[in-house]
Design a protein around this motif. Structure first.
Motif, PDB file in Angstrom:
ATOM      1  N   GLU A  11       0.788  -1.269  -0.117  1.00 61.57           N
ATOM      2  CA  GLU A  11       0.127  -0.014   0.129  1.00 61.57           C
ATOM      3  C   GLU A  11       0.889   1.139  -0.038  1.00 61.57           C
ATOM      4  N   LEU A  12       1.763   1.210   0.802  1.00 63.95           N
ATOM      5  CA  LEU A  12       2.783   2.163   1.031  1.00 63.95           C
ATOM      6  C   LEU A  12       3.451   2.692  -0.350  1.00 63.95           C
ATOM      7  N   VAL A  13       3.975   1.850  -1.251  1.00 65.03           N
ATOM      8  CA  VAL A  13       4.654   1.945  -2.346  1.00 65.03           C
ATOM      9  C   VAL A  13       3.636   2.236  -3.370  1.00 65.03           C
ATOM     10  N   SER A  21       0.913  12.566  -0.540  1.00 62.96           N
ATOM     11  CA  SER A  21       1.838  13.346   0.615  1.00 62.96           C
ATOM     12  C   SER A  21       1.713  12.627   1.944  1.00 62.96           C
ATOM     13  N   ASN A  22       0.412  12.146   2.331  1.00 61.12           N
ATOM     14  CA  ASN A  22       0.276  11.400   3.394  1.00 61.12           C
ATOM     15  C   ASN A  22       1.393  10.163   3.720  1.00 61.12           C
ATOM     16  N   ALA A  23       1.243   9.455   2.409  1.00 60.95           N
ATOM     17  CA  ALA A  23       2.461   8.091   2.534  1.00 60.95           C
ATOM     18  C   ALA A  23       3.633   8.647   2.813  1.00 60.95           C
ATOM     19  N   PHE A  24       4.137   9.752   2.267  1.00 58.60           N
ATOM     20  CA  PHE A  24       5.457  10.232   2.285  1.00 58.60           C
ATOM     21  C   PHE A  24       5.647  10.864   3.708  1.00 58.60           C
ATOM     22  N   GLU A  25       4.708  11.221   4.281  1.00 56.96           N
ATOM     23  CA  GLU A  25       4.734  11.934   5.686  1.00 56.96           C
ATOM     24  C   GLU A  25       4.759  10.677   6.496  1.00 56.96           C
ATOM     25  N   TYR A  26       4.042   9.424   6.390  1.00 55.18           N
ATOM     26  CA  TYR A  26       4.297   8.301   7.263  1.00 55.18           C
ATOM     27  C   TYR A  26       5.552   7.732   6.560  1.00 55.18           C
ATOM     28  N   LEU A  27       6.060   7.601   5.725  1.00 59.38           N
ATOM     29  CA  LEU A  27       7.432   7.047   5.389  1.00 59.38           C
ATOM     30  C   LEU A  27       8.349   7.855   6.040  1.00 59.38           C
ATOM     31  N   TYR A  28       8.407   9.044   6.119  1.00 62.56           N
ATOM     32  CA  TYR A  28       9.350  10.004   6.822  1.00 62.56           C
ATOM     33  C   TYR A  28       9.533   9.602   8.444  1.00 62.56           C
ATOM     34  N   ASP A  29       8.161   9.757   8.960  1.00 63.33           N
ATOM     35  CA  ASP A  29       7.734   9.347  10.471  1.00 63.33           C
ATOM     36  C   ASP A  29       8.356   8.128  10.895  1.00 63.33           C
ATOM     37  N   VAL A  56      18.298  12.448   0.886  1.00 61.20           N
ATOM     38  CA  VAL A  56      17.959  11.007   0.889  1.00 61.20           C
ATOM     39  C   VAL A  56      16.256  10.945   0.535  1.00 61.20           C
ATOM     40  N   PHE A  57      15.725  11.722   1.319  1.00 57.62           N
ATOM     41  CA  PHE A  57      14.181  11.578   1.085  1.00 57.62           C
ATOM     42  C   PHE A  57      13.576  12.260  -0.146  1.00 57.62           C
ATOM     43  N   ILE A  58      14.416  13.343  -0.554  1.00 57.43           N
ATOM     44  CA  ILE A  58      14.134  14.147  -1.820  1.00 57.43           C
ATOM     45  C   ILE A  58      14.310  12.918  -3.003  1.00 57.43           C
ATOM     46  N   LYS A  59      15.544  12.029  -2.975  1.00 55.45           N
ATOM     47  CA  LYS A  59      15.744  11.017  -3.913  1.00 55.45           C
ATOM     48  C   LYS A  59      14.653  10.055  -3.895  1.00 55.45           C
ATOM     49  N   ILE A  60      14.208   9.584  -2.374  1.00 53.92           N
ATOM     50  CA  ILE A  60      13.194   8.703  -2.670  1.00 53.92           C
ATOM     51  C   ILE A  60      12.061   9.171  -3.410  1.00 53.92           C
ATOM     52  N   TRP A  61      11.551  10.306  -3.186  1.00 54.40           N
ATOM     53  CA  TRP A  61      10.415  11.009  -3.621  1.00 54.40           C
ATOM     54  C   TRP A  61      10.500  11.003  -5.106  1.00 54.40           C
ATOM     55  N   GLN A  65       9.487   5.697  -8.392  1.00 53.11           N
ATOM     56  CA  GLN A  65       9.238   4.910  -9.918  1.00 53.11           C
ATOM     57  C   GLN A  65      10.153   4.056 -10.124  1.00 53.11           C
ATOM     58  N   LEU A  66      11.425   3.940  -9.635  1.00 50.54           N
ATOM     59  CA  LEU A  66      12.284   3.065 -10.063  1.00 50.54           C
ATOM     60  C   LEU A  66      12.575   1.800  -9.259  1.00 50.54           C
ATOM     61  N   TYR A  67      11.793   2.140  -8.155  1.00 54.18           N
ATOM     62  CA  TYR A  67      11.749   0.784  -7.201  1.00 54.18           C
ATOM     63  C   TYR A  67      10.866  -0.314  -7.576  1.00 54.18           C
ATOM     64  N   ASP A  68      11.555  -1.338  -7.422  1.00 53.46           N
ATOM     65  CA  ASP A  68      10.904  -2.718  -7.930  1.00 53.46           C
ATOM     66  C   ASP A  68      10.645  -3.778  -6.936  1.00 53.46           C
ATOM     67  N   GLU A  69       9.578  -3.802  -6.465  1.00 52.11           N
ATOM     68  CA  GLU A  69       9.101  -4.947  -5.363  1.00 52.11           C
ATOM     69  C   GLU A  69       9.903  -6.332  -5.826  1.00 52.11           C
ATOM     70  N   ALA A  70      10.013  -6.501  -7.150  1.00 49.14           N
ATOM     71  CA  ALA A  70      10.647  -8.014  -7.292  1.00 49.14           C
ATOM     72  C   ALA A  70      12.103  -8.132  -6.719  1.00 49.14           C
ATOM     73  N   LYS A  71      12.674  -6.968  -6.815  1.00 45.61           N
ATOM     74  CA  LYS A  71      14.178  -7.200  -6.518  1.00 45.61           C
ATOM     75  C   LYS A  71      14.370  -6.843  -4.888  1.00 45.61           C
ATOM     76  N   GLY A  72      13.459  -6.562  -4.135  1.00 50.84           N
ATOM     77  CA  GLY A  72      13.615  -6.570  -2.597  1.00 50.84           C
ATOM     78  C   GLY A  72      12.735  -5.566  -2.062  1.00 50.84           C
ATOM     79  N   ARG A  73      12.801  -5.683  -0.771  1.00 56.23           N
ATOM     80  CA  ARG A  73      11.777  -4.807  -0.010  1.00 56.23           C
ATOM     81  C   ARG A  73      11.863  -3.525  -0.205  1.00 56.23           C
ATOM     82  N   LEU A  74      11.215  -2.421   0.353  1.00 60.01           N
ATOM     83  CA  LEU A  74      11.197  -1.127   0.126  1.00 60.01           C
ATOM     84  C   LEU A  74      12.324  -0.592   1.254  1.00 60.01           C
ATOM     85  N   PHE A  75      12.438  -1.220   2.269  1.00 58.85           N
ATOM     86  CA  PHE A  75      13.339  -0.757   3.346  1.00 58.85           C
ATOM     87  C   PHE A  75      14.879  -0.895   2.875  1.00 58.85           C
TER      88      PHE A  75
END
Length: 180
Positions: A11-13, A21-29, A56-61, A65-75
């Motif tokens: 859901e977060l991804v 923005s709520n998801a990004f705030e959650y991610l940061y927190d 880092v958080f700017i890069k994440i934001w 789109q480059l994050y691929d769930e098949a390659k590993g976890r978000l963390f």
């Protein structure tokens, strides 16, 4: 979109990719403290570490789109992004210049006659110098200069398995020194 206290990773991804923005705030927190710890372990300057955390958080934001769930976890993806950004900063000319200027300033203040020594001033580097020579080099390259185990293997021209074994032995020896 409703305001949730927790999100599953999927859901977060999804929400991050939708630029919620709520998801990004959650991610940061929920992740900023862990990412900050990674940064500080590479860059000892806490003020600079705060700047890198923001970067880092700017890069994440920007790169979610480059994050691929098949390659590993978000963390794991965020940790790698954080580590790489920190190492890039460590190797940057501006960081080295900043450290040189700061070290000079610290020497001036320390030599001004104060006797109030804090535990932080004792320093990990002094403890590392008590290690065996083969361990000192590895700890310096890995933790103070930010090289990966693969890079250390190439720099020292020793097998990767040997690097891993010696780093583990070095950490165990360092733990014994700290306990004394």
């Amino acid at each position: 979109m409703q305001n949730k206290l927790t999100y599953s990773e999927q859901e977060l991804v999804t929400l991050l990719k939708q630029r919620e923005s709520n998801a990004f705030e959650y991610l940061y927190d929920n992740y900023s403290a862990a990412l900050y710890t990674v940064i500080v372990s590479i860059l000892t300057d806490k003020e600079f570490a705060n700047d890198i955390l923001q970067e880092v958080f700017i890069k994440i934001w920007r790169q979610i789109q480059l994050y691929d769930e098949a390659k590993g976890r978000l963390f794991t993806w965020m940790i790698n992004l954080t580590r790489n950004t920190s190492i890039d900063a460590l190797r940057s000319k501006s960081y080295r210049n900043n450290r040189q200027n700061r070290e000079l300033t610290e020497i001036v203040y320390k030599s001004s006659g104060t006797t109030n020594i804090q535990v932080n001033e004792i320093g990990l580097r002094k403890l590392v110098y008590k290690l065996k020579d083969e361990h000192k080099v590895l700890i310096d390259l890995a933790y103070f200069q930010g090289f990966t185990q693969e890079e250390i293997s190439k720099i020292l021209n020793i097998p990767l398995g040997t690097v891993k074994t010696r780093l583990r032995a070095a950490m165990m020896q360092l733990r014994q020194i700290v306990k004394i």
